[in-house]
Design an enzyme around this catalytic site. Structure first.
Site, PDB file in Angstrom:
ATOM      1  N   LYS A  33       0.951  -1.416  -0.025  1.00  0.00           N
ATOM      2  CA  LYS A  33      -0.023   0.117  -0.036  1.00  0.00           C
ATOM      3  C   LYS A  33       0.866   1.190  -0.077  1.00  0.00           C
ATOM      4  CE  LYS A  33      -2.054   1.811   3.505  1.00  0.00           C
ATOM      5  NZ  LYS A  33      -2.983   2.018   4.683  1.00  0.00           N
ATOM      6  N   ASP A  47      -6.880   1.302   1.135  1.00  0.00           N
ATOM      7  CA  ASP A  47      -6.720   1.556   2.636  1.00  0.00           C
ATOM      8  C   ASP A  47      -8.389   1.102   2.991  1.00  0.00           C
ATOM      9  OD1 ASP A  47      -8.532   3.483   1.980  1.00  0.00           O
ATOM     10  OD2 ASP A  47      -7.123   5.092   3.123  1.00  0.00           O
TER      11      ASP A  47
END
Length: 213
Positions: free
Chosen positions: A120, A138
């Site tokens: 991420k 997220d």
């Protein structure tokens, strides 16, 4: 959700916010990398409060190395998990100096090899610092994509892969910023603000919430 509906959703989000970006404050790829590393399980607001004074005195890998772990901790102690994060910041800065001439590499594998940097974080840096069409998923994006049925998945990796398949190229660079902001301010976790949502009529969430509810 069909293709036409997805395109209309993305078009509305783009029209509402033509040039979205992260709410983290940064002036270089390095500052962005450190801020994203610090943002795990913390708000962007709390990270910005800590990094403003930090970057004023140390905004390069070598400068932060010179501060040492305890020095970094003194700036980020208001952020959750600051002990572990300080260690990772120092280790990351050391690798940047020793392996990358003090520069943030524009390379996924090299980024993910840095301590505290996962997929991420790498996606955010590649997208926001270097303009890659990556999509960092997220909790906000995961929630929005599952609620709306835009790109449902059982975990963040499934949602990311689905988004990469279904989001047209013209929207890919900005897509994750739109969804993060939508999840942060409109499609919030406990009680989504459906009555003020610009994509409410396109959303396939079966339990929409309105002010009178």
């Amino acid at each position: 959700m069909n293709k036409e509906k997805r395109i209309e959703i993305l078009t509305r989000l783009r029209d509402n916010n033509p040039q979205p970006t992260t709410e983290l404050l940064f002036d270089s790829p390095f500052e962005l990398l450190i801020s994203v590393l610090l943002s795990a399980q913390a708000t962007d607001v709390s990270v910005n409060k800590a990094t403003r004074p930090l970057y004023a005195v140390a905004n390069t890998p070598q400068a932060i190395l010179d501060l040492g772990v305890d020095g970094v901790k003194s700036y980020i102690k208001t952020i959750g998990l600051f002990n572990t994060k300080a260690e990772n910041v120092i280790k990351t800065c050391r690798m940047l100096v020793e392996l990358h001439n003090g520069e943030v590499p524009e390379d996924r594998a090299a980024l993910e090899a840095l301590p505290g940097v996962g997929r991420k974080t790498a996606n955010v840096v590649l997208n926001t610092a270097f303009g890659w069409p990556t999509i960092a998923v997220d909790t906000h994006i995961f929630r929005v994509c599952n609620r709306t049925k835009f790109a449902p998945g059982k975990n963040v990796d499934e949602v990311e892969q689905k988004l990469l398949r279904v989001v047209p190229a013209e929207f890919k660079v900005d897509c994750h910023h739109w969804f993060i902001l939508h999840g942060r301010y409109t499609c919030v976790a406990r009680k989504p603000r459906c009555g003020s949502c610009i994509i409410e009529d396109l959303c396939e969430f079966s339990e929409k919430v309105y002010p009178e509810d």
